[in-house]
Motif scaffolding. Structure first.
Motif, PDB file in Angstrom:
ATOM      1  N   LYS A 278       5.640 -56.016  45.718  1.00 55.37           N
ATOM      2  CA  LYS A 278       4.525 -56.949  45.765  1.00 55.37           C
ATOM      3  C   LYS A 278       3.203 -56.204  45.758  1.00 55.37           C
ATOM      4  O   LYS A 278       3.102 -55.061  46.212  1.00 55.37           O
ATOM      5  N   THR A 279       2.190 -56.856  45.221  1.00 55.14           N
ATOM      6  CA  THR A 279       0.773 -56.451  45.258  1.00 55.14           C
ATOM      7  C   THR A 279       0.587 -54.946  45.165  1.00 55.14           C
ATOM      8  O   THR A 279       0.971 -54.327  44.188  1.00 55.14           O
ATOM      9  N   ASP A 280      -0.029 -54.343  46.215  1.00 55.64           N
ATOM     10  CA  ASP A 280      -0.431 -52.950  46.138  1.00 55.64           C
ATOM     11  C   ASP A 280       0.733 -51.974  46.175  1.00 55.64           C
ATOM     12  O   ASP A 280       0.536 -50.768  45.982  1.00 55.64           O
ATOM     13  N   ALA A 281       1.947 -52.455  46.444  1.00 61.15           N
ATOM     14  CA  ALA A 281       3.116 -51.577  46.351  1.00 61.15           C
ATOM     15  C   ALA A 281       3.396 -51.212  44.897  1.00 61.15           C
ATOM     16  O   ALA A 281       4.114 -50.247  44.618  1.00 61.15           O
ATOM     17  N   ILE A 282       2.823 -51.970  43.977  1.00 54.50           N
ATOM     18  CA  ILE A 282       2.931 -51.690  42.541  1.00 54.50           C
ATOM     19  C   ILE A 282       1.700 -50.882  42.138  1.00 54.50           C
ATOM     20  O   ILE A 282       0.573 -51.229  42.490  1.00 54.50           O
ATOM     21  N   SER A 283       1.886 -49.798  41.421  1.00 53.92           N
ATOM     22  CA  SER A 283       0.745 -48.968  41.032  1.00 53.92           C
ATOM     23  C   SER A 283      -0.208 -49.756  40.127  1.00 53.92           C
ATOM     24  O   SER A 283       0.205 -50.676  39.420  1.00 53.92           O
ATOM     25  N   LEU A 284      -1.478 -49.397  40.168  1.00 56.36           N
ATOM     26  CA  LEU A 284      -2.484 -50.064  39.340  1.00 56.36           C
ATOM     27  C   LEU A 284      -2.102 -49.995  37.863  1.00 56.36           C
ATOM     28  O   LEU A 284      -2.185 -50.993  37.142  1.00 56.36           O
ATOM     29  N   SER A 285      -1.671 -48.837  37.422  1.00 50.72           N
ATOM     30  CA  SER A 285      -1.309 -48.681  36.008  1.00 50.72           C
ATOM     31  C   SER A 285      -0.146 -49.582  35.631  1.00 50.72           C
ATOM     32  O   SER A 285      -0.128 -50.175  34.542  1.00 50.72           O
ATOM     33  N   ALA A 286       0.846 -49.710  36.528  1.00 53.86           N
ATOM     34  CA  ALA A 286       1.983 -50.585  36.242  1.00 53.86           C
ATOM     35  C   ALA A 286       1.553 -52.044  36.220  1.00 53.86           C
ATOM     36  O   ALA A 286       2.075 -52.840  35.424  1.00 53.86           O
ATOM     37  N   ARG A 287       0.610 -52.417  37.078  1.00 51.79           N
ATOM     38  CA  ARG A 287       0.114 -53.804  37.064  1.00 51.79           C
ATOM     39  C   ARG A 287      -0.610 -54.107  35.751  1.00 51.79           C
ATOM     40  O   ARG A 287      -0.547 -55.229  35.227  1.00 51.79           O
ATOM     41  N   ILE A 288      -1.295 -53.117  35.219  1.00 49.96           N
ATOM     42  CA  ILE A 288      -1.962 -53.277  33.923  1.00 49.96           C
ATOM     43  C   ILE A 288      -0.934 -53.472  32.817  1.00 49.96           C
ATOM     44  O   ILE A 288      -1.002 -54.419  32.021  1.00 49.96           O
ATOM     45  N   VAL A 289       0.040 -52.578  32.767  1.00 55.33           N
ATOM     46  CA  VAL A 289       1.052 -52.635  31.701  1.00 55.33           C
ATOM     47  C   VAL A 289       1.903 -53.895  31.823  1.00 55.33           C
ATOM     48  O   VAL A 289       2.312 -54.477  30.809  1.00 55.33           O
ATOM     49  N   ALA A 290       2.144 -54.366  33.051  1.00 52.82           N
ATOM     50  CA  ALA A 290       2.935 -55.587  33.237  1.00 52.82           C
ATOM     51  C   ALA A 290       2.289 -56.771  32.533  1.00 52.82           C
ATOM     52  O   ALA A 290       2.981 -57.607  31.925  1.00 52.82           O
ATOM     53  N   ILE A 291       0.966 -56.863  32.589  1.00 48.29           N
ATOM     54  CA  ILE A 291       0.255 -57.974  31.937  1.00 48.29           C
ATOM     55  C   ILE A 291       0.366 -57.853  30.421  1.00 48.29           C
ATOM     56  O   ILE A 291       0.695 -58.819  29.718  1.00 48.29           O
ATOM     57  N   ALA A 292       0.086 -56.666  29.893  1.00 46.90           N
ATOM     58  CA  ALA A 292       0.156 -56.467  28.442  1.00 46.90           C
ATOM     59  C   ALA A 292       1.571 -56.704  27.929  1.00 46.90           C
ATOM     60  O   ALA A 292       1.771 -57.320  26.871  1.00 46.90           O
ATOM     61  N   ASN A 293       2.564 -56.228  28.669  1.00 52.28           N
ATOM     62  CA  ASN A 293       3.955 -56.375  28.262  1.00 52.28           C
ATOM     63  C   ASN A 293       4.386 -57.842  28.268  1.00 52.28           C
ATOM     64  O   ASN A 293       5.020 -58.333  27.323  1.00 52.28           O
ATOM     65  N   TYR A 294       4.033 -58.564  29.315  1.00 52.63           N
ATOM     66  CA  TYR A 294       4.423 -59.978  29.427  1.00 52.63           C
ATOM     67  C   TYR A 294       3.791 -60.785  28.302  1.00 52.63           C
ATOM     68  O   TYR A 294       4.446 -61.615  27.658  1.00 52.63           O
ATOM     69  N   TYR A 295       2.520 -60.532  28.045  1.00 54.66           N
ATOM     70  CA  TYR A 295       1.803 -61.248  26.986  1.00 54.66           C
ATOM     71  C   TYR A 295       2.447 -61.001  25.622  1.00 54.66           C
ATOM     72  O   TYR A 295       2.716 -61.943  24.867  1.00 54.66           O
ATOM     73  N   ASP A 296       2.732 -59.740  25.313  1.00 53.89           N
ATOM     74  CA  ASP A 296       3.284 -59.444  23.995  1.00 53.89           C
ATOM     75  C   ASP A 296       4.688 -60.002  23.840  1.00 53.89           C
ATOM     76  O   ASP A 296       5.079 -60.413  22.738  1.00 53.89           O
ATOM     77  N   GLU A 297       5.467 -60.047  24.923  1.00 52.18           N
ATOM     78  CA  GLU A 297       6.806 -60.631  24.828  1.00 52.18           C
ATOM     79  C   GLU A 297       6.748 -62.140  24.610  1.00 52.18           C
ATOM     80  O   GLU A 297       7.634 -62.708  23.977  1.00 52.18           O
ATOM     81  N   LEU A 298       5.715 -62.804  25.123  1.00 53.36           N
ATOM     82  CA  LEU A 298       5.546 -64.236  24.851  1.00 53.36           C
ATOM     83  C   LEU A 298       5.173 -64.473  23.387  1.00 53.36           C
ATOM     84  O   LEU A 298       5.649 -65.423  22.759  1.00 53.36           O
ATOM     85  N   CYS A 299       4.329 -63.597  22.850  1.00 56.89           N
ATOM     86  CA  CYS A 299       3.886 -63.761  21.458  1.00 56.89           C
ATOM     87  C   CYS A 299       4.939 -63.306  20.459  1.00 56.89           C
ATOM     88  O   CYS A 299       5.039 -63.860  19.361  1.00 56.89           O
ATOM     89  N   ASN A 300       5.705 -62.302  20.818  1.00 61.36           N
ATOM     90  CA  ASN A 300       6.661 -61.689  19.891  1.00 61.36           C
ATOM     91  C   ASN A 300       8.049 -61.552  20.525  1.00 61.36           C
ATOM     92  O   ASN A 300       8.543 -60.438  20.703  1.00 61.36           O
ATOM     93  N   PRO A 301       8.689 -62.673  20.888  1.00 65.42           N
ATOM     94  CA  PRO A 301      10.021 -62.591  21.488  1.00 65.42           C
ATOM     95  C   PRO A 301      11.060 -62.187  20.450  1.00 65.42           C
ATOM     96  O   PRO A 301      10.787 -62.224  19.238  1.00 65.42           O
ATOM     97  N   SER A 302      12.237 -61.809  20.928  1.00 64.32           N
ATOM     98  CA  SER A 302      13.293 -61.410  19.994  1.00 64.32           C
ATOM     99  C   SER A 302      13.677 -62.569  19.076  1.00 64.32           C
ATOM    100  O   SER A 302      13.995 -62.363  17.902  1.00 64.32           O
ATOM    101  N   ASN A 303      13.645 -63.780  19.596  1.00 67.18           N
ATOM    102  CA  ASN A 303      13.872 -64.972  18.772  1.00 67.18           C
ATOM    103  C   ASN A 303      12.517 -65.558  18.398  1.00 67.18           C
ATOM    104  O   ASN A 303      11.827 -66.154  19.230  1.00 67.18           O
TER     105      ASN A 303
END
Length: 433
Positions: A278-303
């Protein structure tokens, strides 16, 4: 204009022009100073500009005008009536001069398209080679990967402005690596806005580039499965974070990059995996990448049938899934991409349909839009810079499937939404295609 349109059109002479008339300018777009070829007259300044075009009369639409007819008797063009063409005498109105400058900018933009898309494909190809040689030639592979990230990060940090471009669908054969590239680009975009140090951006970029490296340990029958996963299959897939972190350690990745690989699926509300951090237990860089990754998977899913438009993906993350992400970083992401990210089909307040082609990260609410106009060839499509269009705004996003066939074919909405950044002034370098 078709013969049928000519038969049904109403005309007024230039002395009959008044505020409230909805007029059509039957000149080429670059022969008049207005942003659109059709609009409702709003003031006397527009009337003076229309009269300066040297036309004897102008077409108008009674139904879209404030009143059914102008003062005096309008001219209705009969089928058998012929009218001698009137050569326009275009004075160098300030707005027309600005448009001529825009036309020159569009020419530069179109010339730059090949450069931008070539760079995108070259970068994806580099990622392909890095992935392929990661374990067989690790030292050279890491050198190449670090060089790539350094070049991207340095260009981000050195550029006064960034323009985000949406790529076309047919830009090479490296589609498998577009996700890694998208996540890296979008993550570094956020890092730049946060003014993170160059060394942090370098590690973050490496982590983003290799965030899914552990998937090489997951069987293809799971990765490529089109039906929903069983719980056992999902549990197996979630191991890719731990597998990736272990690969990163063996290869000597920096701890920050390993954190990104390990934690890029963690959510600040504890609903992520593998450790339910949760929250600050996740590194700042990982929190950044989590947003970019989630967004791109919504736009470009395997199906691809499940793909959301960029606007839908961003709206879902902000409105319904906000609790999963670092709130300040999510706001930053929305600010960088704009409410209508590149690739979004939009309707303007004057009824024009277009596609957002380029976002200026300095002015995310003022994108560049490729506009649909049946009278203008697709390859010469009008580019509308919303930053210079004060009277028209975006009113809504439209799903591509809702478009009439001819508009869909004209705008060619992207099936695969991929981003690339031009680290130069958007006013000179932005690209639409």
């Amino acid at each position: 204009m078709t013969a049928m349109q000519m038969q049904d059109s109403a005309y007024v002479t230039m002395d009959q022009l008044r505020v409230g008339l909805y007029v059509y300018i039957d000149l080429r777009w670059f022969e008049h100073p207005f942003a659109f070829n059709s609009f409702k007259i709003k003031d006397e300044e527009q009337i003076r500009s229309l009269r300066s075009l040297g036309l004897a009369r102008i077409r108008y639409d009674p139904a879209r005008s404030d009143k059914a007819t102008p003062s005096g008797s309008e001219l209705v063009l009969a089928p058998s009536e012929t009218v001698a063409p009137v050569a326009p005498v275009v004075k160098e109105h300030p707005a027309l001069a600005a448009k001529r400058a825009l036309i020159e900018k569009i020419r530069v933009q179109r010339e730059a398209a090949a450069r931008i898309e070539s760079a995108f494909v070259d970068t994806a190809r580099t990622i392909h080679n890095v992935e392929k040689n990661l374990l067989t030639n690790p030292a050279e592979t890491l050198r190449e990967a670090n060089q790539l990230i350094s070049q991207i990060a340095d260009s981000f940090l050195d550029a006064p402005e960034l323009a985000i471009h949406v790529m076309g669908d047919k830009i090479g054969s490296e589609e498998l690596y577009f996700h890694s590239l998208n996540v890296t680009m979008l993550s570094l975009m956020m890092a730049r806005d946060l003014k993170l140090p160059a060394e942090v951006m370098q590690c973050l970029g490496m982590g983003a580039l290799f965030h899914d490296v552990g998937c090489r340990e997951i069987p293809d029958k799971i990765l490529k499965k089109s039906e929903p996963w069983t719980q056992a299959e999902r549990n197996y897939y979630e191991l890719h974070c731990a597998y990736g972190a272990e690969i990163g350690r063996k290869l000597g990745f920096a701890p920050l990059a390993i954190d990104v690989i390990q934690q890029h699926h963690e959510m600040v509300d504890g609903s992520g995996y593998p450790s339910r951090l949760k929250t600050d237990a996740i590194s700042l860089s990982a929190r950044i990448v989590a947003i970019a990754n989630y967004y791109d998977e919504l736009c470009n899913p395997s199906n691809i049938a499940n793909a959301l438009t960029p606007h839908e993906a961003l709206s879902m993350m902000f409105a319904r899934l906000r609790g999963k992400f670092d709130p300040k970083l999510l706001q930053l992401f929305v600010r960088c991409l704009g409410v209508y990210p590149p690739g979004t089909i939009v309707q303007l307040s004057n009824g024009v349909i277009g596609m957002v082609a380029t976002i200026n990260t300095a002015k995310p609410m003022k994108p560049m839009i490729v506009a649909y106009d049946a009278d203008i060839p697709k390859e010469e499509a009008i580019l509308i810079d919303m930053d210079g269009t004060v009277d028209v705004n975006i009113v809504k996003a439209i799903r591509p499937a809702q478009l009439p066939r001819e508009i869909y074919a004209y705008l060619s909405p992207r099936k695969q939404v991929s981003y690339y950044f031009d680290a130069g002034s958007p006013s000179k370098e932005s690209v639409a295609k």
